[in-house]
Design a protein around this motif. Structure first.
Motif, PDB file in Angstrom:
ATOM      1  N   ALA A 128       0.811  -1.219   0.000  1.00 22.75           N
ATOM      2  CA  ALA A 128       0.000   0.000   0.000  1.00 22.75           C
ATOM      3  C   ALA A 128       0.840   1.262   0.000  1.00 22.75           C
ATOM      4  N   LEU A 129       2.141   1.158   0.295  1.00 20.96           N
ATOM      5  CA  LEU A 129       3.020   2.325   0.241  1.00 20.96           C
ATOM      6  C   LEU A 129       4.074   2.200  -0.855  1.00 20.96           C
ATOM      7  N   GLY A 170     -15.016   6.044 -11.239  1.00 15.67           N
ATOM      8  CA  GLY A 170     -15.933   4.915 -11.138  1.00 15.67           C
ATOM      9  C   GLY A 170     -15.391   3.748 -10.351  1.00 15.67           C
ATOM     10  N   SER A 171     -14.246   3.935  -9.643  1.00 15.61           N
ATOM     11  CA  SER A 171     -13.672   2.841  -8.877  1.00 15.61           C
ATOM     12  C   SER A 171     -14.472   2.591  -7.616  1.00 15.61           C
ATOM     13  N   THR A 172     -14.448   1.375  -7.145  1.00 17.88           N
ATOM     14  CA  THR A 172     -15.112   1.020  -5.900  1.00 17.88           C
ATOM     15  C   THR A 172     -14.173   1.045  -4.714  1.00 17.88           C
ATOM     16  N   GLY A 173     -12.873   1.238  -4.992  1.00 22.45           N
ATOM     17  CA  GLY A 173     -11.909   1.227  -3.900  1.00 22.45           C
ATOM     18  C   GLY A 173     -11.375  -0.147  -3.575  1.00 22.45           C
ATOM     19  N   ASN A 174     -11.792  -1.179  -4.332  1.00 26.26           N
ATOM     20  CA  ASN A 174     -11.365  -2.546  -4.030  1.00 26.26           C
ATOM     21  C   ASN A 174     -10.272  -3.060  -4.951  1.00 26.26           C
ATOM     22  N   ASP A 175      -9.846  -2.274  -5.929  1.00 25.89           N
ATOM     23  CA  ASP A 175      -8.863  -2.749  -6.917  1.00 25.89           C
ATOM     24  C   ASP A 175      -7.450  -2.469  -6.434  1.00 25.89           C
ATOM     25  N   GLY A 232      -7.645   3.164 -20.703  1.00 30.89           N
ATOM     26  CA  GLY A 232      -8.226   4.326 -21.342  1.00 30.89           C
ATOM     27  C   GLY A 232      -8.624   5.421 -20.379  1.00 30.89           C
ATOM     28  N   ASN A 233      -8.350   5.260 -19.056  1.00 33.36           N
ATOM     29  CA  ASN A 233      -8.745   6.256 -18.070  1.00 33.36           C
ATOM     30  C   ASN A 233      -7.532   6.784 -17.338  1.00 33.36           C
ATOM     31  N   ASP A 234      -7.609   8.053 -16.924  1.00 29.32           N
ATOM     32  CA  ASP A 234      -6.640   8.594 -15.984  1.00 29.32           C
ATOM     33  C   ASP A 234      -7.151   8.257 -14.594  1.00 29.32           C
ATOM     34  N   ARG A 235      -6.604   7.223 -14.007  1.00 30.41           N
ATOM     35  CA  ARG A 235      -7.098   6.799 -12.704  1.00 30.41           C
ATOM     36  C   ARG A 235      -5.976   6.173 -11.904  1.00 30.41           C
ATOM     37  N   LEU A 236      -6.234   6.022 -10.621  1.00 24.79           N
ATOM     38  CA  LEU A 236      -5.288   5.428  -9.704  1.00 24.79           C
ATOM     39  C   LEU A 236      -5.925   4.233  -9.028  1.00 24.79           C
ATOM     40  N   THR A 237      -5.127   3.204  -8.740  1.00 26.11           N
ATOM     41  CA  THR A 237      -5.605   2.171  -7.836  1.00 26.11           C
ATOM     42  C   THR A 237      -5.552   2.735  -6.421  1.00 26.11           C
ATOM     43  N   GLU A 238      -6.180   2.050  -5.484  1.00 30.71           N
ATOM     44  CA  GLU A 238      -6.160   2.528  -4.101  1.00 30.71           C
ATOM     45  C   GLU A 238      -4.742   2.518  -3.540  1.00 30.71           C
ATOM     46  N   ASP A 239      -3.970   1.479  -3.863  1.00 31.24           N
ATOM     47  CA  ASP A 239      -2.577   1.442  -3.419  1.00 31.24           C
ATOM     48  C   ASP A 239      -1.770   2.590  -4.016  1.00 31.24           C
ATOM     49  N   LEU A 263      -6.589  14.367  -5.717  1.00 32.50           N
ATOM     50  CA  LEU A 263      -6.224  13.047  -6.198  1.00 32.50           C
ATOM     51  C   LEU A 263      -7.305  12.013  -5.878  1.00 32.50           C
ATOM     52  N   ILE A 264      -7.923  12.139  -4.710  1.00 28.18           N
ATOM     53  CA  ILE A 264      -9.021  11.245  -4.348  1.00 28.18           C
ATOM     54  C   ILE A 264     -10.186  11.429  -5.317  1.00 28.18           C
ATOM     55  N   ALA A 265     -10.469  12.682  -5.671  1.00 25.99           N
ATOM     56  CA  ALA A 265     -11.560  12.948  -6.606  1.00 25.99           C
ATOM     57  C   ALA A 265     -11.285  12.338  -7.967  1.00 25.99           C
ATOM     58  N   VAL A 266     -10.051  12.452  -8.438  1.00 26.13           N
ATOM     59  CA  VAL A 266      -9.683  11.852  -9.724  1.00 26.13           C
ATOM     60  C   VAL A 266      -9.893  10.341  -9.674  1.00 26.13           C
ATOM     61  N   ARG A 267      -9.498   9.729  -8.571  1.00 25.30           N
ATOM     62  CA  ARG A 267      -9.659   8.271  -8.446  1.00 25.30           C
ATOM     63  C   ARG A 267     -11.128   7.881  -8.348  1.00 25.30           C
TER      64      ARG A 267
END
Length: 425
Positions: free
Chosen positions: A83-84, A221-226, A244-251, A213-217
């Protein structure tokens, strides 16, 4: 942890690496510019010391930061929980490109310049607390609290947690050999801290980088489980989920917050400390800067070249056999690039061991080179410039309190920083 004895070479002396690293690197650079060494954990690595070799290697896409390209048993650096650990220091493109693009908007020169007034206000407040005259440890009273305040304000860390974060960071940078569990305890504490901080920001977003950054994630459409869960980076981590998305995993979100706070604090406090020390040890240069403070922005480049905060770049792993200088490094082995040795290479910087604020220090490698160039470089430069400007204006009689040879340095093979800087004013 790293000490003078933690770097072992094939017959070349390394005594004094902690207190006088540049003399050691000079011997290595002149004798064996790409040298087989034993790292702090007893595992083998290759140390690269000449400017041209280091610069080329920093931008070589065949040298990966992804630990999955490392051979078993090689030196991989400090271990963090997944996670870090899913941060830019472990990523290659395309993950690196995607994540850096998301956070890079906060560190453009234009946006960083908007922080000038708040940084100067923080610097003045810290100097006000010193009183009219006396003595102090400039690291504890000024060089450390300034960057931790700036980076915590930027990210949105509440005031009450800043002292804890500084303590955790200090433990990770320079672990106490008498307390081997302290680093693990600090990591556990940091993990809990960031987990709670992100949860709080989700409930009550604010005008800060972490909320953005949280808003971008979350808006992707993420559920926070990936969760990434692999401990390193790689294009296969949740790749189909974010294609195809600018997104972050939770980690990645948590790791990014950790990296911004950790690097934004650690590197800048070390740079301010060594810059002040260099000026106090070179009164002619200090006098010239006092006479013309407009030279400060250019002077910062010489500060980072002469005695920058990172002795080594983050370790790399060849994807295939790679020629560096006259040596072929096998695929998967660990490569350590000495920024400190490269920046003192007389082939690139004439009379390189001389501290000279009139020098054109452009092209130094203290902040990296290529796609992994330091993301926070504009902020580190601005903080150092303002910190020194405030000191020059308000403490005209600033001087070193004691013998420079008695100064204590962080026991680190990677980071170059003072544990304390006693001064009078």
């Amino acid at each position: 942890m790293s000490t003078d004895q933690d770097l072992h070479t094939d017959g070349l002396p390394t005594d004094g690496l902690l207190t006088h690293p540049y003399a050691v690197y000079e011997r290595l650079r002149d004798t064996a510019p790409v040298h087989r060494i034993t790292g702090p954990d007893g595992s083998p690595a290759w140390l690269v010391t000449r400017y041209d070799d280091v610069r080329e290697a920093l931008a070589n896409p065949r040298l990966s930061l992804d630990k999955r390209h490392a051979l078993p048993g090689g030196y991989k650096g400090f271990a963090l929980p997944p996670a870090l650990d899913a941060n830019l220091l472990n990523m290659d493109p395309p993950d690196h490109t995607r994540v850096r693009r998301l956070v890079g908007r906060a560190f453009t020169t234009r946006r960083v310049e908007q922080l000038r007034a708040p940084i100067r206000q923080t610097a003045d407040r810290l100097l006000d607390a010193l009183g009219a005259h006396g003595g102090t440890d400039l690291i504890a009273a000024y060089a450390a609290p300034l960057p931790i305040t700036v980076i915590c304000d930027l990210l949105g860390v509440p005031d009450g947690h800043r002292r804890d974060f500084r303590a955790w960071t200090d433990v990770l940078v320079a672990p106490d050999p008498a307390r081997p569990q302290a680093a693990k305890e600090a990591i556990v504490a940091m993990l809990g801290f960031f987990t709670q901080l992100i949860a709080d920001k989700r409930k009550e977003p604010a005008d800060d980088l972490l909320s953005d950054l949280i808003a971008v994630r979350d808006e992707s459409g993420s559920t926070g489980n990936d969760r990434a869960g692999s401990g390193g980076s790689g294009s296969d981590r949740a790749g189909s989920d974010r294609a195809g998305n600018d997104r972050l995993t939770e980690d990645e979100l948590m790791s990014l917050a950790f990296l911004i706070l950790f690097a934004g604090y650690e590197n800048t406090v070390q740079l301010i400390g060594t810059a002040v020390l260099a000026l106090l040890q070179h009164p002619d240069q200090l006098a010239a800067l006092r006479a013309d403070p407009t030279r400060l922005p250019a002077a910062v480049e010489e500060f980072v070249r002469y005695d920058g905060p990172a002795l080594l770049a983050i370790r790399r792993f060849p994807r295939e056999d790679v020629a560096i200088g006259d040596v072929t490094v096998p695929a998967g082995e660990t490569v350590l690039l000495s920024l400190a040795a490269a920046n003192r290479d007389p082939r690139r910087f004439p009379d390189a061991d001389r501290f000279d604020l009139g020098r054109d220090a452009g092209g130094h490698l203290a902040l990296g080179h290529g796609i992994h160039y330091c993301l926070g470089a504009p902020l580190a430069r601005l903080e150092t410039e303002i910190a020194l400007a405030a000191l020059l204006e308000r403490l005209p009689d600033l001087g070193l309190d004691g013998d420079p040879d008695d100064l204590r340095w962080r026991p680190s093979l990677r980071a170059r920083g003072l544990l304390a800087l006693p001064v009078t004013y």
